[in-house]
Design a protein around this motif. Structure first.
Motif, short mmCIF file in Angstrom:
data_model
loop_
_atom_site.label_atom_id
_atom_site.label_comp_id
_atom_site.label_asym_id
_atom_site.label_seq_id
_atom_site.Cartn_x
_atom_site.Cartn_y
_atom_site.Cartn_z
N ILE A 167 -101.36 -18.27 4.00
CA ILE A 167 -102.56 -18.76 3.33
C ILE A 167 -102.19 -19.81 2.29
N ILE A 168 -101.14 -19.55 1.53
CA ILE A 168 -100.69 -20.51 0.53
C ILE A 168 -100.26 -21.82 1.19
N PHE A 169 -99.51 -21.73 2.28
CA PHE A 169 -99.07 -22.92 3.01
C PHE A 169 -100.28 -23.75 3.47
N LEU A 170 -101.28 -23.07 4.05
CA LEU A 170 -102.45 -23.78 4.56
C LEU A 170 -103.28 -24.38 3.42
N GLN A 171 -103.43 -23.65 2.33
CA GLN A 171 -104.18 -24.19 1.19
C GLN A 171 -103.46 -25.40 0.61
N ASP A 172 -102.13 -25.33 0.52
CA ASP A 172 -101.37 -26.48 0.05
C ASP A 172 -101.55 -27.67 1.00
N ALA A 173 -101.56 -27.39 2.30
CA ALA A 173 -101.74 -28.46 3.29
C ALA A 173 -103.12 -29.09 3.16
N HIS A 174 -104.13 -28.28 2.92
CA HIS A 174 -105.48 -28.81 2.75
C HIS A 174 -105.56 -29.70 1.51
N GLY A 214 -103.49 -15.92 -7.68
CA GLY A 214 -103.03 -16.69 -8.83
C GLY A 214 -102.33 -17.96 -8.42
N ARG A 215 -101.51 -17.90 -7.39
CA ARG A 215 -100.78 -19.07 -6.88
C ARG A 215 -101.74 -20.14 -6.38
N ILE A 216 -102.83 -19.71 -5.75
CA ILE A 216 -103.75 -20.67 -5.14
C ILE A 216 -104.76 -21.22 -6.13
N PHE A 217 -105.30 -20.35 -6.99
CA PHE A 217 -106.45 -20.73 -7.81
C PHE A 217 -106.16 -20.83 -9.30
N GLY A 218 -104.95 -20.49 -9.73
CA GLY A 218 -104.67 -20.55 -11.15
C GLY A 218 -105.53 -19.56 -11.92
N THR A 219 -106.02 -19.97 -13.09
CA THR A 219 -106.78 -19.04 -13.93
C THR A 219 -108.14 -18.67 -13.35
N MET A 220 -108.61 -19.39 -12.34
CA MET A 220 -109.85 -19.01 -11.66
C MET A 220 -109.64 -17.84 -10.70
N ALA A 221 -108.41 -17.43 -10.55
CA ALA A 221 -108.07 -16.42 -9.54
C ALA A 221 -108.75 -15.08 -9.80
N TYR A 222 -109.06 -14.76 -11.04
CA TYR A 222 -109.64 -13.45 -11.34
C TYR A 222 -111.00 -13.27 -10.64
N LEU A 223 -111.75 -14.34 -10.47
CA LEU A 223 -113.01 -14.26 -9.74
C LEU A 223 -112.76 -13.88 -8.29
N PHE A 254 -98.17 -12.89 -12.37
CA PHE A 254 -97.77 -14.15 -11.76
C PHE A 254 -98.13 -15.33 -12.65
N LEU A 255 -99.35 -15.33 -13.19
CA LEU A 255 -99.79 -16.46 -14.00
C LEU A 255 -98.99 -16.58 -15.30
N SER A 257 -95.91 -16.00 -15.50
CA SER A 257 -94.58 -16.47 -15.15
C SER A 257 -94.45 -17.94 -15.51
N SER A 258 -93.30 -18.32 -16.04
CA SER A 258 -93.10 -19.70 -16.46
C SER A 258 -93.00 -20.67 -15.30
N LYS A 259 -92.88 -20.15 -14.09
CA LYS A 259 -92.66 -21.05 -12.93
C LYS A 259 -93.74 -20.91 -11.87
N TYR A 260 -94.94 -20.44 -12.27
CA TYR A 260 -95.94 -20.18 -11.23
C TYR A 260 -96.45 -21.46 -10.59
N LYS A 261 -96.40 -22.57 -11.28
CA LYS A 261 -96.89 -23.81 -10.69
C LYS A 261 -95.85 -24.38 -9.73
N GLY A 262 -96.34 -24.88 -8.60
CA GLY A 262 -95.43 -25.52 -7.64
C GLY A 262 -94.94 -24.54 -6.61
N VAL A 263 -94.12 -25.06 -5.70
CA VAL A 263 -93.61 -24.30 -4.57
C VAL A 263 -92.14 -24.00 -4.76
N SER A 264 -91.78 -22.74 -4.62
CA SER A 264 -90.37 -22.36 -4.61
C SER A 264 -89.90 -22.32 -3.17
#
Length: 265
Positions: A167-174, A214-223, A254-255, A257-264
């Motif tokens: 899902i993360i891969f596809l969302q990043d691709a979109h 959290g990885r996909i939506f950031g702080t909006m993820a709680y919704l 996850f949010l 975490s100091s490295k949550y932004k970007g792809v590992s």
């Protein structure tokens, strides 16, 4: 379709300890990424075989993307059977539409759909991408490479968060602007599974779902965590408040975490 067109397509098989290297393969080119302690003796008979002592499904998918030599690549596992005529149709669909990513259908051994699929082709939206399974994805390799896309190795089986890598891969691709479409073609045969049984008593998986949001939506993820909890808590052993607490914990951890932004990778 000509044989030369079929040769433009490879299947990336993620396996461990050489499981199923011989019994499931037909003539279609494979990119085999085998994770374990040492390669099995049968590995010598496969041309596109890569052995790794690393662990993790996303690491395997990324390695396949790096070493693939064909135009198109299907992500697969070692416990499925592939339908060659379906692969031919998918190659035709790639060439007809110019799509960068195609998703498709799975069929059970009994010949029925693995889940509910639409009957007609469509272009994916971020919402529809959440319904895609990892073995339902084929990509145009050069488009993915140009976009700098990789599976996030923090997610998927064998990783810190054992879910959500596709899902993360596809969302990043979109978000990268890739053309992602669905084709109503069956390529893979896989037994039907219960959609909710893996949530029963599985606190780690529920928390991993929160990390995925959290990885996909950031702080909006709680919704999105709240909506997921409302829909799925009955498939677990937990009340709605307990389920919500678990998925929020995964998201929050996850949010923070100091490295949550970007792809590992």
């Amino acid at each position: 379709m000509s044989k030369s067109k079929l040769s433009d397509f490879s299947i990336a098989v993620a396996t461990m300890h050489g499981r199923g290297l011989v019994s499931r393969f037909f003539t279609q080119p494979y990119v085999i990424v085998d994770q374990g302690d040492h390669p099995p003796s049968s590995a010598a008979s496969f041309q596109n075989y890569h052995f790794s002592t690393s662990r993790g499904l996303s690491i395997s998918r990324n390695e396949a993307l790096r070493i693939c030599k064909t135009k198109y690549l299907l992500f697969s596992d070692d416990d499925v059977t592939h339908i060659e005529d379906g692969i031919r149709q998918i190659v035709d669909e790639f060439e007809r539409t110019g799509a960068d990513v195609l998703t498709f259908a799975i069929r059970t051994p009994e010949g029925v759909p693995f889940k509910e699929y639409r009957e007609h082709p469509f272009s994916h939206t971020p919402r529809s991408l959440f319904k895609v399974n990892s073995i339902e994805i084929a990509v145009r390799v050069d488009a993915v490479r140009r976009s700098g896309l990789w599976f996030d190795t923090r997610f998927g089986l064998g990783a810190e968060h054992p879910t959500g890598e596709e899902i993360i891969f596809l969302q990043d691709a979109h978000r990268a602007g890739l053309d992602i479409r669905y084709a109503p073609v069956s390529i893979v045969i896989h037994p039907r599974e219960s959609s909710g049984s893996n949530l029963k008593g599985n606190k780690a998986l529920i928390q991993a779902k929160g990390a995925m949001f959290g990885r996909i939506f950031g702080t909006m993820a709680y919704l999105y965590c709240t909506a997921f909890a409302a829909k799925h808590y009955r498939s677990s052993d937990y009340s709605f408040p307990k389920f919500l607490c678990l998925i929020f914990k995964g998201c929050r951890t996850f949010l923070r975490s100091s490295k949550y932004k970007g792809v590992s990778q």
